[in-house]
Design a protein around this motif. Structure first.
Motif, short mmCIF file in Angstrom:
data_model
loop_
_atom_site.label_atom_id
_atom_site.label_comp_id
_atom_site.label_asym_id
_atom_site.label_seq_id
_atom_site.Cartn_x
_atom_site.Cartn_y
_atom_site.Cartn_z
N ALA A 203 0.84 -1.21 0.00
CA ALA A 203 0.00 0.00 0.00
C ALA A 203 0.88 1.26 0.00
N VAL A 204 0.36 2.30 -0.66
CA VAL A 204 1.03 3.60 -0.62
C VAL A 204 0.46 4.34 0.59
N MET A 205 1.34 4.83 1.49
CA MET A 205 0.89 5.53 2.70
C MET A 205 0.73 7.02 2.38
N LEU A 206 -0.42 7.58 2.76
CA LEU A 206 -0.64 9.02 2.54
C LEU A 206 -1.12 9.65 3.84
N ASP A 207 -0.35 10.60 4.38
CA ASP A 207 -0.78 11.31 5.59
C ASP A 207 -1.58 12.53 5.14
N THR A 208 -2.85 12.59 5.55
CA THR A 208 -3.73 13.66 5.07
C THR A 208 -3.83 14.83 6.06
N THR A 209 -3.01 14.80 7.14
CA THR A 209 -3.08 15.90 8.12
C THR A 209 -2.75 17.22 7.42
N GLY A 210 -3.72 18.14 7.44
CA GLY A 210 -3.50 19.47 6.86
C GLY A 210 -3.46 19.50 5.33
N VAL A 211 -3.77 18.36 4.68
CA VAL A 211 -3.72 18.34 3.21
C VAL A 211 -5.15 18.49 2.67
N PRO A 212 -5.39 19.44 1.76
CA PRO A 212 -6.74 19.60 1.22
C PRO A 212 -7.21 18.34 0.50
N ILE A 213 -8.51 18.08 0.61
CA ILE A 213 -9.09 16.86 0.01
C ILE A 213 -8.74 16.72 -1.47
N GLU A 214 -8.85 17.83 -2.21
CA GLU A 214 -8.59 17.78 -3.66
C GLU A 214 -7.16 17.31 -3.96
N THR A 215 -6.20 17.73 -3.09
CA THR A 215 -4.80 17.32 -3.28
C THR A 215 -4.67 15.82 -3.07
N VAL A 216 -5.35 15.30 -2.03
CA VAL A 216 -5.29 13.85 -1.75
C VAL A 216 -5.90 13.08 -2.93
N VAL A 217 -7.05 13.58 -3.40
CA VAL A 217 -7.72 12.92 -4.54
C VAL A 217 -6.78 12.87 -5.74
N ALA A 218 -6.14 14.00 -6.05
CA ALA A 218 -5.24 14.06 -7.22
C ALA A 218 -4.08 13.09 -7.05
N ARG A 219 -3.53 13.00 -5.81
CA ARG A 219 -2.39 12.09 -5.58
C ARG A 219 -2.81 10.64 -5.79
N ILE A 220 -4.01 10.30 -5.33
CA ILE A 220 -4.47 8.91 -5.48
C ILE A 220 -4.75 8.61 -6.95
N LEU A 221 -5.42 9.53 -7.64
CA LEU A 221 -5.73 9.29 -9.06
C LEU A 221 -4.43 9.07 -9.86
N ALA A 222 -3.38 9.79 -9.47
CA ALA A 222 -2.11 9.67 -10.20
C ALA A 222 -1.47 8.29 -9.99
N LEU A 223 -1.91 7.56 -8.97
CA LEU A 223 -1.34 6.23 -8.70
C LEU A 223 -1.93 5.15 -9.60
N LEU A 224 -3.11 5.45 -10.20
CA LEU A 224 -3.81 4.43 -10.99
C LEU A 224 -3.03 4.13 -12.27
N PRO A 225 -2.93 2.86 -12.66
CA PRO A 225 -2.19 2.52 -13.87
C PRO A 225 -2.77 3.26 -15.08
N GLY A 226 -1.90 3.75 -15.93
CA GLY A 226 -2.34 4.42 -17.16
C GLY A 226 -2.75 5.85 -16.98
N ARG A 227 -2.48 6.46 -15.78
CA ARG A 227 -2.84 7.88 -15.59
C ARG A 227 -1.61 8.74 -15.35
#
Ligand code: DC
Length: 227
Positions: A203-227
């Motif tokens: 698993a990729v660990m992501l600490d969301t403390t103080g991170v805006p939701i949109e930034t977390v969403v973008a980071r996760i989407l970038a992990l998907l194969p082919g993106r």
């Protein structure tokens, strides 16, 4: 004929208040994928067992209850939150209370309950893809998922987020009580013998403390194969 590629699954695990629910819903909508809110299944069983007057420490009785409780999900069709039904009755608000969260956490430690919910959860894996939100999505339910994320955030921040969520729903609870409840729930979920709350090795660990939701969403989407 070559075998069809597996239906893609993105697992998002983490403790309560880590942002899993909101982030999973946003990503599922963005991708047009299905969403599994596995916590709602445990909450529904905890609710049904409490309603039936079952002692939540009676593992055999709660396991029977998990086996025969009819849990349904309904998309309201207006972009709002998925409704949760127990025996055809909408219990979406009832299962979101802290009392029901604690009941869910207690019954989730019973191996028979987890076994009863296994196939129900795997059945959510349908085309074009699934975002699975929970505690053991990457470790137990979908160990072959191509993309696994484990979200964390400080206990203080998670308590603040839950406090706001509950206040928005008109429920009153103090921040101090919430922090204590969150810490107790984390300990119980992480220390139970079956499927404890822990990141999958891949698993990729992501600490969301103080991170805006949109930034977390973008980071996760970038992990998907082919993106
Ligand atoms: O995500 P949530 O707060 O709605 O989950 C409620 C409880 O259900 C949580 O404290 C532990 C349990 N749970 C679990 O054991 N495994 C899951 N995959 C999801 C939730």
């Amino acid at each position: 004929m070559p075998a069809a590629p597996p239906i893609p699954v993105l697992t998002i695990d983490g403790p309560s208040g880590s942002g899993k629910g909101t982030i999973s819903r946003l990503i599922a909508t963005r991708l047009g994928w299905h969403l599994l809110d596995s916590g709602a299944l445990y909450r529904a069983v905890g609710y049904a067992a409490s309603l039936a007057g079952i002692d939540l420490s009676d593992a055999a009785a709660v396991t029977r209850c998990a086996g025969h409780t009819c849990i349904g999900f309904r998309d309201p069709g207006d972009g709002g939150e998925t409704r949760v039904l127990v025996g055809g009755v909408d219990v979406s608000s009832e299962i979101r209370t802290e009392t029901c969260g604690a009941a869910a956490s207690a019954i989730a430690a019973i191996p028979g309950v987890r076994a009863a919910l296994l196939d129900k959860q795997r059945a959510f894996r349908t085309a074009p893809g699934l975002v699975a939100d929970g505690r053991d999505m990457g470790t137990v339910i979908f160990p072959d998922a191509a993309t696994k994320v484990f979200l964390t955030a400080s206990a203080a921040e998670r308590a603040r987020r839950r406090h706001k969520q509950l206040k928005d729903k008109g429920l009153t609870v103090t921040l101090d009580d919430l922090l204590r409840e969150i810490e107790a729930r984390d300990t119980r979920d992480a220390e139970r013998a079956v499927a404890p709350l822990k990141p999958a090795p891949d698993a990729v660990m992501l600490d969301t403390t103080g991170v805006p939701i949109e930034t977390v969403v973008a980071r996760i989407l970038a992990l998907l194969p082919g993106r």
